[in-house]
Motif scaffolding. Structure first.
Motif, PDB file in Angstrom:
ATOM      1  N   ALA A  60       0.911  -1.291  -0.007  1.00 15.99           N
ATOM      2  CA  ALA A  60      -0.003  -0.026  -0.120  1.00 15.99           C
ATOM      3  C   ALA A  60       0.788   1.194   0.018  1.00 15.99           C
ATOM      4  CB  ALA A  60      -1.056   0.102   1.464  1.00 15.99           C
ATOM      5  N   LEU A  61       1.898   1.474   0.586  1.00 20.64           N
ATOM      6  CA  LEU A  61       2.792   2.803   0.777  1.00 20.64           C
ATOM      7  C   LEU A  61       3.585   2.206  -0.938  1.00 20.64           C
ATOM      8  CD1 LEU A  61       5.071   3.607   3.367  1.00 20.64           C
ATOM      9  CD2 LEU A  61       5.942   3.451   1.378  1.00 20.64           C
ATOM     10  N   CYS A  62       3.743   1.267  -1.138  1.00 22.29           N
ATOM     11  CA  CYS A  62       4.630   1.537  -2.101  1.00 22.29           C
ATOM     12  C   CYS A  62       3.521   2.549  -3.708  1.00 22.29           C
ATOM     13  CB  CYS A  62       5.957   0.722  -3.010  1.00 22.29           C
ATOM     14  SG  CYS A  62       6.637  -0.082  -1.592  1.00 22.29           S
ATOM     15  N   ARG A  63       2.344   1.436  -3.356  1.00 26.60           N
ATOM     16  CA  ARG A  63       1.548   1.903  -4.335  1.00 26.60           C
ATOM     17  C   ARG A  63       0.872   3.106  -4.359  1.00 26.60           C
ATOM     18  NH1 ARG A  63      -1.535  -3.923  -3.608  1.00 26.60           N
ATOM     19  NH2 ARG A  63      -0.617  -5.102  -5.460  1.00 26.60           N
ATOM     20  N   ALA A  64       1.569   3.429  -2.941  1.00 27.59           N
ATOM     21  CA  ALA A  64       0.703   5.463  -2.612  1.00 27.59           C
ATOM     22  C   ALA A  64       1.948   6.176  -3.362  1.00 27.59           C
ATOM     23  CB  ALA A  64       0.353   5.400  -1.376  1.00 27.59           C
ATOM     24  N   TYR A  65       2.309   5.810  -3.437  1.00 26.26           N
ATOM     25  CA  TYR A  65       4.163   6.619  -3.615  1.00 26.26           C
ATOM     26  C   TYR A  65       4.009   7.382  -5.010  1.00 26.26           C
ATOM     27  CZ  TYR A  65       8.811   8.040  -4.516  1.00 26.26           C
ATOM     28  OH  TYR A  65      10.085   8.434  -4.576  1.00 26.26           O
ATOM     29  N   LEU A  66       3.676   6.030  -5.972  1.00 24.51           N
ATOM     30  CA  LEU A  66       3.508   5.845  -7.152  1.00 24.51           C
ATOM     31  C   LEU A  66       2.229   6.524  -7.803  1.00 24.51           C
ATOM     32  CD1 LEU A  66       4.743   2.398  -8.237  1.00 24.51           C
ATOM     33  CD2 LEU A  66       5.798   4.143  -8.469  1.00 24.51           C
ATOM     34  N   ARG A  67       1.286   6.075  -6.944  1.00 21.43           N
ATOM     35  CA  ARG A  67       0.023   7.152  -7.315  1.00 21.43           C
ATOM     36  C   ARG A  67       0.110   9.129  -6.986  1.00 21.43           C
ATOM     37  NH1 ARG A  67      -2.914   3.923  -5.095  1.00 21.43           N
ATOM     38  NH2 ARG A  67      -3.554   5.321  -3.080  1.00 21.43           N
ATOM     39  N   TYR A  68       1.029   8.905  -5.760  1.00 26.72           N
ATOM     40  CA  TYR A  68       1.240  10.424  -5.826  1.00 26.72           C
ATOM     41  C   TYR A  68       2.499  11.085  -6.938  1.00 26.72           C
ATOM     42  CZ  TYR A  68       2.111  14.759  -3.069  1.00 26.72           C
ATOM     43  OH  TYR A  68       2.473  15.689  -2.201  1.00 26.72           O
ATOM     44  N   ALA A  69       3.122  10.156  -7.151  1.00 24.77           N
ATOM     45  CA  ALA A  69       3.813  11.029  -8.598  1.00 24.77           C
ATOM     46  C   ALA A  69       3.545  11.269  -9.378  1.00 24.77           C
ATOM     47  CB  ALA A  69       4.885   9.855  -8.146  1.00 24.77           C
ATOM     48  N   GLN A  70       1.945  10.164  -9.868  1.00 30.99           N
ATOM     49  CA  GLN A  70       1.711  10.529 -10.943  1.00 30.99           C
ATOM     50  C   GLN A  70       0.526  11.241 -11.285  1.00 30.99           C
ATOM     51  OE1 GLN A  70      -1.288   6.645 -12.069  1.00 30.99           O
ATOM     52  NE2 GLN A  70      -0.638   7.284 -14.111  1.00 30.99           N
TER      53      GLN A  70
END
Length: 224
Positions: free
Chosen positions: A108-118
């Motif tokens: 969840a943390l890693c996916r949230a990070y990528l989502r934020y960047a996008q």
């Protein structure tokens, strides 16, 4: 000079004086940061953020900025610091929502990070370098201010990895070091998604493969 030009300038000065009074006090510092962030979103180029352009955006005289920020890099640092705080809030929320399983929390943390960047491509690029970071000694910024950017977000990642180790779900031996490795991989994916119009593989699958391999996650059946 045409009379209409003089009239326009006078009107601008009057508007500036009014807005300057409205922005006085502690609120002006936040107004300056807001204006710089807005310019970054509008232009996608931190070079467009100058003392003059920020002052114009707010409606104040450029010298009014100096009591709050000594130079342009200091404004940019404040923008980036605030953005990292927003990223950290975003990551914490994703981890809490994921529940108690360490593996789920890491994903969840890693996916949230990528989502934020996008979702915030211009600000994300600026957070991790961009063109605004000056040579030390050429501005008011200190080495500590620059080297500690994003430290809390990275610690969240290290804590998530350590949680997987404690739960027997990961075989990594150095969570802080592996957190840096995992972040570099995620950052590379985020950059590639932003830079490439057509990404060659489903980004979600690539992200999961990165997380699984770098974090050395064990199969769910063998981790028990």
């Amino acid at each position: 000079m045409r009379e209409t030009d003089v009239t326009a300038q006078d009107a601008e000065k009057r508007a500036t004086r009014v807005r300057n009074r409205r922005g006085e006090g502690g609120r002006l510092r936040e107004d300056i940061i807001d204006a710089a962030a807005a310019l970054l979103d509008e232009t996608g180029d931190e070079r467009a953020i100058t003392l003059r352009s920020v002052a114009r955006k707010i409606g104040i005289a450029a010298p009014s900025i100096y009591p709050h920020f000594p130079d342009q890099p200091a404004i940019m640092l404040a923008v980036v610091q605030r953005e990292f705080a927003a990223l950290e809030t975003h990551l914490r929320a994703a981890v809490e929502e994921a529940g108690d399983d360490p593996r789920d929390r890491l994903y969840a943390l890693c996916r949230a990070y990528l989502r934020y960047a996008q979702d915030h491509p211009e600000r994300y690029r600026t957070m991790f370098g961009g063109l605004w970071i000056p040579t030390l000694g050429d501005s008011s910024l200190t080495e500590e201010e620059l080297t500690t950017l994003g430290a809390t977000a990275l610690q969240l990642l290290a804590d998530a990895l350590a949680g997987c180790v404690v739960a027997g779900q990961s075989s990594i031996a150095d969570p802080p070091l592996d957190a840096v490795t995992l972040w570099i991989c995620l950052h590379g994916l985020a950059h590639q998604q932003a830079a490439t119009r057509i990404f060659p593989w489903p980004a979600e699958r690539v992200a999961d493969a990165i997380i699984t391999r770098v974090a050395k996650l064990k199969d769910a059946t063998t981790a028990e």
